[in-house]
Design a protein around this motif. Structure first.
Motif, short mmCIF file in Angstrom:
data_model
loop_
_atom_site.label_atom_id
_atom_site.label_comp_id
_atom_site.label_asym_id
_atom_site.label_seq_id
_atom_site.Cartn_x
_atom_site.Cartn_y
_atom_site.Cartn_z
N UNK A 389 -3.96 -6.68 -10.05
CA UNK A 389 -3.76 -5.27 -10.38
C UNK A 389 -2.85 -4.50 -9.46
N UNK A 390 -2.00 -5.16 -8.69
CA UNK A 390 -1.07 -4.43 -7.82
C UNK A 390 0.07 -3.86 -8.64
N UNK A 391 0.29 -2.55 -8.48
CA UNK A 391 1.24 -1.85 -9.35
C UNK A 391 2.52 -1.45 -8.64
N UNK A 392 2.47 -1.23 -7.34
CA UNK A 392 3.66 -0.78 -6.62
C UNK A 392 3.51 -1.11 -5.14
N UNK A 393 4.52 -0.73 -4.36
CA UNK A 393 4.55 -1.08 -2.94
C UNK A 393 3.46 -0.38 -2.14
N UNK A 461 10.66 -3.01 -3.33
CA UNK A 461 9.37 -2.85 -2.67
C UNK A 461 9.50 -3.09 -1.17
N UNK A 462 10.32 -4.05 -0.77
CA UNK A 462 10.51 -4.33 0.65
C UNK A 462 11.07 -3.11 1.37
N UNK A 463 12.04 -2.45 0.76
CA UNK A 463 12.60 -1.23 1.37
C UNK A 463 11.52 -0.15 1.50
N UNK A 464 10.72 0.00 0.47
CA UNK A 464 9.66 1.03 0.51
C UNK A 464 8.59 0.68 1.54
N UNK A 465 8.26 -0.59 1.67
CA UNK A 465 7.29 -1.01 2.67
C UNK A 465 7.80 -0.71 4.07
N UNK A 466 9.08 -0.94 4.30
CA UNK A 466 9.67 -0.62 5.60
C UNK A 466 9.59 0.88 5.88
N UNK A 467 9.84 1.70 4.87
CA UNK A 467 9.73 3.15 5.05
C UNK A 467 8.30 3.54 5.41
#
Length: 507
Positions: A389-393, A461-467
């Protein structure tokens, strides 16, 4: 027209067509794999059989004049606070057929979604944030057994370790493509996921359907699964992948085996799975050689022996009420990775009543398992991967803060290729060409485009996780793992906060 039962005239969707704009190009007719849209040549009329429509939106997506609108309908069902249209239709259908209702995708009931009640804590003045555009931000993740102590040759030098590490999976982004078997999804989708995993530096999972020989070239980024049916399992298969996953259960159907309908078992699938063409692939509910943790340990080490101890072995279970105790046993049995699959996890085919009513949310399971393993002093003995059920970062980074090392995604990956969540996966008629093996329909998935779009999702998602790491003042994803102090709960009861191990917002 005569009807034998109310089920015959109940349908889920109504297709509205603006005939002033319709140019009879027949795009909708050729695109509809469910034969809901038809053409009357004598009257030069395009029309729809609403009871055939599944709401996949293929027709309106391809209509050049935008004359089609697909709307949900509750027609002919009297309002009743106890008997929802879903329950009414299911009852009528079973009265007509005497069959189990089988469905695809994940649980769509309105249970509380804990990700939406958890927020991240941000840094401000005294503990400044980090700018990921200007400073290094480490997302690399290692999955596997870690030693209790690490000894370097010289603590002051950047030298090799004295300590020998066990086999590890190295992820450049803490997200992998979850187990979806060849047959439940077609060859082009498998190829798309494999190529995307190679490009991004992560892994994809074969599921319990074996691995087509032509995809062995992606084996260094492939997790091969060993399930109760042992479909496609051989020494060559086990050695083709980078890791092995023993599937005990999955979130969409805890406690029961897998099911691939016979209409989806075509020649290439039958050859890969090593079963007769056209036969239902029914994997047993239990592994018939596993009835204790000791039995599981024997299989884990048999697989390690078969692969010369060069590959980590994972064990996948569904998230249930005693997941923490089960996970402890799995780690002590020698598994290098524990995979937890929550009740929102998708499926190619499952009894609807089980998909919608069995299992627990992955958020609660992650927190309970991570805490139990920490209390027993064995958290470093296995990595923890969460699915379902993971939908986003933001869901991903919250899962890591709760205690996961990485997550699996399935439905989002299929959505990058066009999936509209119509839940008709078991029919083998997927209009978007994803969960079908029909040679004409599966060509609707282009592996070049599919791989690019799936890879793009993980890159975004990787960019958002870094943010999000930067705003918390953290420069490495491993520093966030199990760091629940960076989470706060909103609108949660005390018992929920206690299980999650987080504080309420404002505390």
């Amino acid at each position: 027209m005569l009807y034998n039962s109310p089920y015959d005239w109940y349908y889920d969707f109504t297709v509205e067509r603006d005939y002033d704009r319709c140019i009879r190009c027949l795009a909708c007719v050729t695109q509809c794999s469910y034969e809901a849209t038809r053409y009357d040549e004598e009257r030069d009329l395009v029309y729809t059989l609403d009871d055939h429509c599944v709401g996949c939106h293929r027709c309106d997506a391809f209509c050049p004049t935008d004359c089609i609108t697909v709307r949900p309908t509750e027609r002919n069902v009297r309002p009743n606070n106890n008997w929802s249209p879903v329950h009414v239709k299911a009852l009528y259908k079973q009265a007509s057929t005497g069959a189990i209702i089988v469905t695809g995708m994940g649980n769509n009931k309105p249970f509380k979604n804990y990700w939406d009640h958890i927020v991240l804590d941000a840094c401000q003045v005294t503990n400044p944030s980090i700018d990921p555009l200007r400073e290094p931000m480490e997302l690399r993740t290692y999955l596997g057994r870690k030693p209790d102590n690490i000894n370097a040759i010289d603590p002051r030098a950047k030298a090799s370790l004295k300590t020998t590490l066990g086999p590890q999976l190295i992820l450049e982004v803490p997200v992998m493509f979850t187990a979806m078997s060849y047959g439940s999804i077609n060859y082009y989708v498998c190829e798309s996921l494999a190529r995307a995993a190679v490009e991004v530096g992560t892994y994809w999972n074969t599921g319990e359907g074996g691995l087509p020989r032509s995809l062995y070239q992606y084996g260094h980024r492939t997790i091969v699964q060993c399930a109760s049916g042992r479909f496609g399992v051989s020494p060559e298969y086990l050695n083709a992948g980078a890791a092995i996953e023993i599937k005990i259960g999955q979130g969409a159907k805890p406690g029961i085996g897998g099911h691939l309908p016979g209409n989806k078992v075509l020649k290439r699938i039958s050859e890969t799975r090593m079963i007769p063409e056209g036969s239902d692939a029914l994997s047993p509910a239990p592994h018939h050689d596993i009835y204790s943790i000791e039995d599981l340990r024997q299989l884990i080490y048999a697989l390690k022996e078969a692969t010369r101890y060069e590959k980590p072995v994972a064990v996948k279970i569904a998230a249930v009420h005693n997941s923490a105790a089960i996970a402890s046993g799995i780690v002590r049995a020698g598994a290098d990775i524990v995979v937890l699959d929550g009740f929102r996890g998708g499926t190619g085919a499952a009894p609807k009543v089980i998909r919608d009513n069995v299992g627990i949310p992955i958020e609660l399971a992650i927190a309970a398992v991570d805490q139990r393993l920490r209390e027993e002093g064995i958290r470093n003995h296995a990595a923890l991967v969460a699915a379902g059920g993971f939908r986003d970062s933001s869901d991903v980074i919250k899962a890591i803060a709760l205690g996961a090392d990485a997550v699996y995604i399935g439905t989002p990956a299929l959505m990058t290729m066009g999936c509209t969540l119509c839940m008709q996966c078991p029919t083998g008629k997927c209009a978007w060409g994803i969960t079908t093996n029909d040679p004409k329909l599966m060509k609707r998935v282009n592996p070049d485009i599919g791989a690019e779009r799936a890879a793009n999702l993980l890159k975004a998602w990787a960019h958002e996780i870094q943010e999000m790491l930067g705003l918390m003042g953290i420069n490495a994803i491993e520093s966030l793992r199990g760091n629940r102090d960076r989470l706060r709960g909103v609108g949660l009861e005390d018992w929920e906060l206690e299980i999650l191990g987080i504080k309420p917002a404002g505390a």
